[in-house]
Design a protein around this motif. Sequence first.
Motif, PDB file in Angstrom:
ATOM      1  N   ALA A  56      -1.088  -0.176   8.037  1.00 10.97           N
ATOM      2  CA  ALA A  56      -2.363  -0.806   7.678  1.00 10.97           C
ATOM      3  C   ALA A  56      -2.390  -2.287   8.063  1.00 10.97           C
ATOM      4  O   ALA A  56      -3.284  -3.014   7.676  1.00 10.97           O
ATOM      5  CB  ALA A  56      -2.629  -0.662   6.187  1.00 10.97           C
ATOM      6  N   ASP A  57      -1.394  -2.726   8.824  1.00  6.93           N
ATOM      7  CA  ASP A  57      -1.279  -4.085   9.346  1.00  6.93           C
ATOM      8  C   ASP A  57      -0.956  -5.134   8.282  1.00  6.93           C
ATOM      9  O   ASP A  57      -1.236  -6.304   8.463  1.00  6.93           O
ATOM     10  CB  ASP A  57      -2.522  -4.481  10.139  1.00  6.93           C
ATOM     11  CG  ASP A  57      -2.205  -5.517  11.209  1.00  6.93           C
ATOM     12  OD1 ASP A  57      -1.068  -5.531  11.708  1.00  6.93           O
ATOM     13  OD2 ASP A  57      -3.094  -6.326  11.533  1.00  6.93           O
ATOM     14  N   HIS A  58      -0.354  -4.710   7.159  1.00  7.96           N
ATOM     15  CA  HIS A  58       0.146  -5.679   6.184  1.00  7.96           C
ATOM     16  C   HIS A  58       1.468  -6.219   6.712  1.00  7.96           C
ATOM     17  O   HIS A  58       2.247  -5.496   7.314  1.00  7.96           O
ATOM     18  CB  HIS A  58       0.393  -5.022   4.820  1.00  7.96           C
ATOM     19  CG  HIS A  58      -0.830  -4.468   4.210  1.00  7.96           C
ATOM     20  ND1 HIS A  58      -0.907  -3.182   3.742  1.00  7.96           N
ATOM     21  CD2 HIS A  58      -2.036  -5.020   3.993  1.00  7.96           C
ATOM     22  CE1 HIS A  58      -2.117  -2.966   3.255  1.00  7.96           C
ATOM     23  NE2 HIS A  58      -2.819  -4.064   3.398  1.00  7.96           N
ATOM     24  N   ARG A  59       1.727  -7.504   6.488  1.00  7.26           N
ATOM     25  CA  ARG A  59       2.969  -8.136   6.940  1.00  7.26           C
ATOM     26  C   ARG A  59       3.576  -8.947   5.800  1.00  7.26           C
ATOM     27  O   ARG A  59       2.869  -9.651   5.094  1.00  7.26           O
ATOM     28  CB  ARG A  59       2.705  -9.051   8.131  1.00  7.26           C
ATOM     29  CG  ARG A  59       2.221  -8.290   9.341  1.00  7.26           C
ATOM     30  CD  ARG A  59       1.839  -9.238  10.467  1.00  7.26           C
ATOM     31  NE  ARG A  59       1.217  -8.515  11.545  1.00  7.26           N
ATOM     32  CZ  ARG A  59       1.876  -8.089  12.627  1.00  7.26           C
ATOM     33  NH1 ARG A  59       3.153  -8.323  12.745  1.00  7.26           N
ATOM     34  NH2 ARG A  59       1.235  -7.443  13.573  1.00  7.26           N
ATOM     35  N   PHE A  60       4.887  -8.812   5.647  1.00 12.74           N
ATOM     36  CA  PHE A  60       5.597  -9.509   4.582  1.00 12.74           C
ATOM     37  C   PHE A  60       6.932 -10.014   5.106  1.00 12.74           C
ATOM     38  O   PHE A  60       7.499  -9.457   6.042  1.00 12.74           O
ATOM     39  CB  PHE A  60       5.887  -8.571   3.406  1.00 12.74           C
ATOM     40  CG  PHE A  60       4.658  -8.037   2.751  1.00 12.74           C
ATOM     41  CD1 PHE A  60       4.006  -8.765   1.772  1.00 12.74           C
ATOM     42  CD2 PHE A  60       4.133  -6.819   3.129  1.00 12.74           C
ATOM     43  CE1 PHE A  60       2.859  -8.280   1.179  1.00 12.74           C
ATOM     44  CE2 PHE A  60       2.987  -6.322   2.543  1.00 12.74           C
ATOM     45  CZ  PHE A  60       2.352  -7.055   1.569  1.00 12.74           C
ATOM     46  N   LEU A  61       7.471 -11.013   4.463  1.00 10.59           N
ATOM     47  CA  LEU A  61       8.831 -11.491   4.694  1.00 10.59           C
ATOM     48  C   LEU A  61       9.465 -11.613   3.323  1.00 10.59           C
ATOM     49  O   LEU A  61       8.947 -12.332   2.448  1.00 10.59           O
ATOM     50  CB  LEU A  61       8.848 -12.853   5.402  1.00 10.59           C
ATOM     51  CG  LEU A  61      10.215 -13.471   5.622  1.00 10.59           C
ATOM     52  CD1 LEU A  61      11.040 -12.611   6.563  1.00 10.59           C
ATOM     53  CD2 LEU A  61      10.082 -14.872   6.163  1.00 10.59           C
ATOM     54  N   GLY A  62      10.547 -10.860   3.091  1.00  9.48           N
ATOM     55  CA  GLY A  62      11.160 -10.892   1.778  1.00  9.48           C
ATOM     56  C   GLY A  62      12.565 -10.347   1.780  1.00  9.48           C
ATOM     57  O   GLY A  62      13.080  -9.935   2.830  1.00  9.48           O
ATOM     58  N   PRO A  63      13.202 -10.318   0.621  1.00  9.82           N
ATOM     59  CA  PRO A  63      14.581  -9.841   0.508  1.00  9.82           C
ATOM     60  C   PRO A  63      14.708  -8.368   0.896  1.00  9.82           C
ATOM     61  O   PRO A  63      13.904  -7.530   0.479  1.00  9.82           O
ATOM     62  CB  PRO A  63      14.918 -10.029  -0.966  1.00  9.82           C
ATOM     63  CG  PRO A  63      13.909 -10.984  -1.480  1.00  9.82           C
ATOM     64  CD  PRO A  63      12.687 -10.797  -0.646  1.00  9.82           C
ATOM     65  N   ALA A  64      15.727  -8.054   1.679  1.00 10.91           N
ATOM     66  CA  ALA A  64      15.930  -6.687   2.157  1.00 10.91           C
ATOM     67  C   ALA A  64      16.236  -5.718   1.019  1.00 10.91           C
ATOM     68  O   ALA A  64      15.848  -4.555   1.078  1.00 10.91           O
ATOM     69  CB  ALA A  64      17.055  -6.667   3.181  1.00 10.91           C
ATOM     70  N   ASP A  65      16.903  -6.177  -0.029  1.00 11.19           N
ATOM     71  CA  ASP A  65      17.295  -5.265  -1.101  1.00 11.19           C
ATOM     72  C   ASP A  65      16.137  -4.839  -2.000  1.00 11.19           C
ATOM     73  O   ASP A  65      16.320  -4.036  -2.904  1.00 11.19           O
ATOM     74  CB  ASP A  65      18.434  -5.852  -1.921  1.00 11.19           C
ATOM     75  CG  ASP A  65      18.069  -7.140  -2.634  1.00 11.19           C
ATOM     76  OD1 ASP A  65      16.953  -7.653  -2.421  1.00 11.19           O
ATOM     77  OD2 ASP A  65      18.908  -7.643  -3.393  1.00 11.19           O
ATOM     78  N   CYS A  79       0.791  -1.225   0.000  1.00  6.02           N
ATOM     79  CA  CYS A  79       0.000   0.000   0.000  1.00  6.02           C
ATOM     80  C   CYS A  79       0.827   1.281   0.000  1.00  6.02           C
ATOM     81  O   CYS A  79       0.272   2.359  -0.176  1.00  6.02           O
ATOM     82  CB  CYS A  79      -0.942   0.005   1.197  1.00  6.02           C
ATOM     83  SG  CYS A  79      -0.102   0.091   2.790  1.00  6.02           S
ATOM     84  N   GLY A  80       2.135   1.191   0.233  1.00  7.63           N
ATOM     85  CA  GLY A  80       2.980   2.380   0.222  1.00  7.63           C
ATOM     86  C   GLY A  80       3.005   3.167   1.520  1.00  7.63           C
ATOM     87  O   GLY A  80       3.701   4.164   1.615  1.00  7.63           O
ATOM     88  N   LEU A  81       2.243   2.748   2.526  1.00  7.30           N
ATOM     89  CA  LEU A  81       2.261   3.430   3.819  1.00  7.30           C
ATOM     90  C   LEU A  81       3.582   3.144   4.539  1.00  7.30           C
ATOM     91  O   LEU A  81       4.286   2.194   4.210  1.00  7.30           O
ATOM     92  CB  LEU A  81       1.096   2.946   4.689  1.00  7.30           C
ATOM     93  CG  LEU A  81      -0.289   3.407   4.269  1.00  7.30           C
ATOM     94  CD1 LEU A  81      -1.352   2.740   5.133  1.00  7.30           C
ATOM     95  CD2 LEU A  81      -0.405   4.914   4.369  1.00  7.30           C
ATOM     96  N   PRO A  82       3.916   3.960   5.546  1.00 10.22           N
ATOM     97  CA  PRO A  82       5.145   3.712   6.302  1.00 10.22           C
ATOM     98  C   PRO A  82       5.125   2.340   6.947  1.00 10.22           C
ATOM     99  O   PRO A  82       4.105   1.886   7.454  1.00 10.22           O
ATOM    100  CB  PRO A  82       5.135   4.802   7.370  1.00 10.22           C
ATOM    101  CG  PRO A  82       4.264   5.877   6.825  1.00 10.22           C
ATOM    102  CD  PRO A  82       3.232   5.175   5.990  1.00 10.22           C
TER     103      PRO A  82
END
Length: 54
Positions: free
Chosen positions: A36-45, A8-11
Amino acid sequence: MLYDCPECGLPATVTPRGTFSSTSGPVEHVAVHCAADHRFLGPADTLRVLVPRP
């Protein structure tokens, strides 16, 4: 430091999670949690840093 939420582009805040193996070497992965309570796990870069507006 704040980052853009991938959805969503939010902080979003980021918590380091560790390094995972890949065919091209180790890749640092992080957990992302936005306002907005979105959660992700992914590459830092792949994350974009939010630049504060004056």
